[in-house]
Design a protein around this motif. Structure first.
Motif, PDB file in Angstrom:
ATOM      1  N   PRO A 141       0.803  -1.227   0.000  1.00  0.00           N
ATOM      2  CA  PRO A 141       0.000   0.000   0.000  1.00  0.00           C
ATOM      3  C   PRO A 141       0.830   1.268   0.000  1.00  0.00           C
ATOM      4  CG  PRO A 141      -0.168  -1.176   2.113  1.00  0.00           C
ATOM      5  CD  PRO A 141       0.509  -2.087   1.154  1.00  0.00           C
ATOM      6  N   GLU A 142       2.068   1.179   0.527  1.00  0.00           N
ATOM      7  CA  GLU A 142       2.910   2.390   0.572  1.00  0.00           C
ATOM      8  C   GLU A 142       3.225   2.926  -0.822  1.00  0.00           C
ATOM      9  OE1 GLU A 142       3.386  -0.481   2.028  1.00  0.00           O
ATOM     10  OE2 GLU A 142       4.356  -0.321   3.998  1.00  0.00           O
ATOM     11  N   GLY A 143       3.242   2.076  -1.825  1.00  0.00           N
ATOM     12  CA  GLY A 143       3.576   2.524  -3.182  1.00  0.00           C
ATOM     13  C   GLY A 143       2.393   2.615  -4.109  1.00  0.00           C
ATOM     14  N   ALA A 144       1.202   2.255  -3.627  1.00  0.00           N
ATOM     15  CA  ALA A 144       0.005   2.247  -4.472  1.00  0.00           C
ATOM     16  C   ALA A 144      -0.453   3.679  -4.780  1.00  0.00           C
ATOM     17  CB  ALA A 144      -1.100   1.476  -3.765  1.00  0.00           C
ATOM     18  N   PRO A 145      -1.182   3.847  -5.893  1.00  0.00           N
ATOM     19  CA  PRO A 145      -1.637   2.811  -6.814  1.00  0.00           C
ATOM     20  C   PRO A 145      -0.594   2.519  -7.894  1.00  0.00           C
ATOM     21  CG  PRO A 145      -2.607   4.893  -7.442  1.00  0.00           C
ATOM     22  CD  PRO A 145      -1.802   5.164  -6.199  1.00  0.00           C
ATOM     23  N   PHE A 146      -0.615   1.279  -8.400  1.00  0.00           N
ATOM     24  CA  PHE A 146       0.286   0.839  -9.449  1.00  0.00           C
ATOM     25  C   PHE A 146      -0.468   0.702 -10.765  1.00  0.00           C
ATOM     26  CE2 PHE A 146       1.934  -0.814  -5.437  1.00  0.00           C
ATOM     27  CZ  PHE A 146       3.271  -0.464  -5.489  1.00  0.00           C
ATOM     28  N   ASP A 147       0.279   0.819 -11.850  1.00  0.00           N
ATOM     29  CA  ASP A 147      -0.330   0.597 -13.162  1.00  0.00           C
ATOM     30  C   ASP A 147      -0.439  -0.892 -13.484  1.00  0.00           C
ATOM     31  OD1 ASP A 147      -0.512   3.400 -14.376  1.00  0.00           O
ATOM     32  OD2 ASP A 147       1.596   3.319 -13.752  1.00  0.00           O
ATOM     33  N   ARG A 148       0.489  -1.657 -12.964  1.00  0.00           N
ATOM     34  CA  ARG A 148       0.528  -3.084 -13.254  1.00  0.00           C
ATOM     35  C   ARG A 148       0.933  -3.847 -11.990  1.00  0.00           C
ATOM     36  NH1 ARG A 148      -1.642  -1.422 -17.227  1.00  0.00           N
ATOM     37  NH2 ARG A 148      -1.113  -1.838 -19.420  1.00  0.00           N
ATOM     38  N   LEU A 149       0.483  -5.108 -11.906  1.00  0.00           N
ATOM     39  CA  LEU A 149       0.908  -6.013 -10.836  1.00  0.00           C
ATOM     40  C   LEU A 149       1.150  -7.377 -11.454  1.00  0.00           C
ATOM     41  CD1 LEU A 149      -0.494  -6.356  -7.246  1.00  0.00           C
ATOM     42  CD2 LEU A 149      -0.082  -8.401  -8.625  1.00  0.00           C
ATOM     43  N   ILE A 150       2.292  -7.955 -11.137  1.00  0.00           N
ATOM     44  CA  ILE A 150       2.631  -9.282 -11.633  1.00  0.00           C
ATOM     45  C   ILE A 150       3.051 -10.146 -10.447  1.00  0.00           C
ATOM     46  CG2 ILE A 150       5.000  -8.536 -12.177  1.00  0.00           C
ATOM     47  CD1 ILE A 150       5.005 -10.623 -14.436  1.00  0.00           C
ATOM     48  N   ALA A 151       2.502 -11.345 -10.361  1.00  0.00           N
ATOM     49  CA  ALA A 151       2.839 -12.274  -9.284  1.00  0.00           C
ATOM     50  C   ALA A 151       3.613 -13.443  -9.869  1.00  0.00           C
ATOM     51  CB  ALA A 151       1.581 -12.769  -8.580  1.00  0.00           C
ATOM     52  N   THR A 152       4.830 -13.629  -9.388  1.00  0.00           N
ATOM     53  CA  THR A 152       5.684 -14.710  -9.890  1.00  0.00           C
ATOM     54  C   THR A 152       5.761 -15.861  -8.890  1.00  0.00           C
ATOM     55  OG1 THR A 152       7.610 -13.495  -9.069  1.00  0.00           O
ATOM     56  CG2 THR A 152       7.039 -13.216 -11.385  1.00  0.00           C
ATOM     57  N   VAL A 153       4.737 -15.987  -8.071  1.00  0.00           N
ATOM     58  CA  VAL A 153       4.461 -17.183  -7.275  1.00  0.00           C
ATOM     59  C   VAL A 153       2.987 -17.496  -7.491  1.00  0.00           C
ATOM     60  CG1 VAL A 153       6.253 -16.966  -5.513  1.00  0.00           C
ATOM     61  CG2 VAL A 153       4.112 -15.718  -5.243  1.00  0.00           C
ATOM     62  N   ALA A 154       2.591 -18.729  -7.233  1.00  0.00           N
ATOM     63  CA  ALA A 154       1.224 -19.149  -7.525  1.00  0.00           C
ATOM     64  C   ALA A 154       0.301 -18.878  -6.338  1.00  0.00           C
ATOM     65  CB  ALA A 154       1.196 -20.623  -7.880  1.00  0.00           C
ATOM     66  N   PHE A 155      -0.892 -18.377  -6.637  1.00  0.00           N
ATOM     67  CA  PHE A 155      -1.924 -18.136  -5.638  1.00  0.00           C
ATOM     68  C   PHE A 155      -3.189 -18.874  -6.059  1.00  0.00           C
ATOM     69  CE2 PHE A 155       0.976 -14.683  -4.986  1.00  0.00           C
ATOM     70  CZ  PHE A 155       0.912 -14.390  -3.630  1.00  0.00           C
ATOM     71  N   ASP A 156      -3.956 -19.365  -5.069  1.00  0.00           N
ATOM     72  CA  ASP A 156      -5.198 -20.047  -5.423  1.00  0.00           C
ATOM     73  C   ASP A 156      -6.382 -19.094  -5.452  1.00  0.00           C
ATOM     74  OD1 ASP A 156      -5.527 -19.622  -2.737  1.00  0.00           O
ATOM     75  OD2 ASP A 156      -5.602 -21.744  -2.176  1.00  0.00           O
ATOM     76  N   GLN A 157      -6.145 -17.836  -5.072  1.00  0.00           N
ATOM     77  CA  GLN A 157      -7.151 -16.793  -5.206  1.00  0.00           C
ATOM     78  C   GLN A 157      -6.458 -15.474  -5.502  1.00  0.00           C
ATOM     79  OE1 GLN A 157      -9.671 -16.794  -1.630  1.00  0.00           O
ATOM     80  NE2 GLN A 157     -11.270 -17.726  -2.876  1.00  0.00           N
ATOM     81  N   ILE A 158      -7.182 -14.550  -6.092  1.00  0.00           N
ATOM     82  CA  ILE A 158      -6.649 -13.211  -6.337  1.00  0.00           C
ATOM     83  C   ILE A 158      -6.965 -12.344  -5.125  1.00  0.00           C
ATOM     84  CG2 ILE A 158      -6.684 -11.205  -7.859  1.00  0.00           C
ATOM     85  CD1 ILE A 158      -5.714 -13.732  -9.239  1.00  0.00           C
ATOM     86  N   PRO A 159      -5.959 -11.875  -4.379  1.00  0.00           N
ATOM     87  CA  PRO A 159      -6.241 -11.047  -3.202  1.00  0.00           C
ATOM     88  C   PRO A 159      -6.932  -9.737  -3.584  1.00  0.00           C
ATOM     89  CG  PRO A 159      -3.995 -11.910  -3.129  1.00  0.00           C
ATOM     90  CD  PRO A 159      -4.530 -12.197  -4.502  1.00  0.00           C
TER      91      PRO A 159
END
Length: 340
Positions: A141-159
């Protein structure tokens, strides 16, 4: 981007006699073939943790072709800011820094050791992005908002935190995958709306990333579960284990049995969920053996019938929608949820 700066040592199963049959051969710059392996299109495991008497892989440098594909799906432009969830070796943060400028890149990882190692490697490559230690589910949150977000680990739900921290019309690219049945996953590419919602299609990806950890000392993969075979039932089934591993069907099964854990064997296929389990041959027709409060294979059979009636859809026909209240995987349109 010099990959060897970020991977001074790693483990790889080469097919030759390994130093450790569980981990593979440990490569360092002095190991013959080190540079060939570093600059190959292979996933290189860079960290293990001992858990329940077994070394679990918890960090790696993913095959460059998959990293490139995700960066292309992210579709960045000059001047954009990006949050990367899963710093790992720092190599992907380096690629983003090269493209956008390090001042526009933030990378977060739950493991302080990985972040501490990635920082000097990025500096050696000439980049100083913002690095942070924390659970990537919370975003940054300290750097938000972002234009893009990429997750390079697997999640079973989108937070939902991610959706709230990405600008409207921004893009989230994540490996959506369940640790208990990793081939049932896909890449998710979502566009964020202006009302804390996000929606988008899934992209076929049979091989994905390691599951995100909830704490540093444990692996992200589902832990082993016990199977009580004292009381069993048996019947015929026309759906064998090999059918259940078809990507589109496997994705649907996971959505209908969310806490599914699968154990594929040489000729058997075992699924477990809570106190229920079922085991079948990979071939069909076959006999299903099951036990527990729910006939799990009946759910698989019902899902298989739905999948066939829907035209045996591949992963590309699926999508996901996230709202503040819920999220669901759908087929073709958001008003056709997979889980019913």
């Amino acid at each position: 981007m010099p990959r060897h700066l970020f991977i001074p040592d790693f483990y790889l199963h080469t097919g030759m006699d390994a130093e450790d049959e569980r981990k593979g051969t440990h490569f360092t710059p002095e190991t013959p073939g080190y540079l060939d392996a570093v600059y190959s299109d292979q996933t290189l495991v860079t960290q293990f943790i001992e858990y329940n008497g077994w070394p679990w892989p918890t960090s790696s440098s993913t095959a460059p072709s998959l990293m490139l594909r995700m960066l292309q799906d992210l579709h960045v432009h000059d001047g954009m800011t990006v949050l990367e969830v899963g710093t790992g070796t720092g190599y992907n943060a380096g690629l983003l820094s090269q493209r956008l400028g390090a001042d526009r890149v933030t990378s977060i990882d739950i493991d302080p050791e990985l972040v501490a190692l990635a920082g000097p490697r990025l500096q050696e490559a000439g980049f100083h992005p913002t690095l942070a230690v924390g659970d990537g589910r919370n975003g940054f949150p300290e750097g938000a908002p972002f234009d893009r977000l990429i997750a390079t680990v697997a999640f079973d739900q989108i937070p939902l935190n991610w959706v709230q921290q990405v600008k409207p019309k921004g893009v989230i690219v994540c490996d959506l995958r369940h640790g208990g049945a990793p081939w049932s996953g896909a890449l998710a590419k979502l566009e964020v709306g202006g009302d804390q919602t996000a929606s988008g299609n899934l992209l076929a990806c049979p091989v994905g990333f390691m599951s995100a950890r909830t704490q540093v000392g444990t692996p992200g993969t589902s832990s082993a579960v016990s199977i009580d075979k004292t009381t069993c039932h048996g019947r015929e089934t026309r759906v064998g284990g090999s059918s259940a591993m078809s990507p589109g069907l496997a994705l649907s099964i996971w959505q209908r049995i969310p806490n599914l854990v699968v154990y594929p064997g040489e000729d058997t296929f075992t699924i477990v969920s809570g106190d229920s389990w079922a085991e079948v041959s990979l071939h069909e027709p076959t006999q299903v053996t099951y036990s527990g409060p729910e006939d799990l294979w009946a759910v698989v059979e019902e899902t298989h019938a739905w999948w066939r009636a829907s035209g045996q859809p591949e992963v590309q026909r699926y999508g996901i929608t996230v709202t503040p209240d819920r999220q669901w995987v759908w087929l073709d349109t958001p008003d056709r949820p997979v889980a019913v």
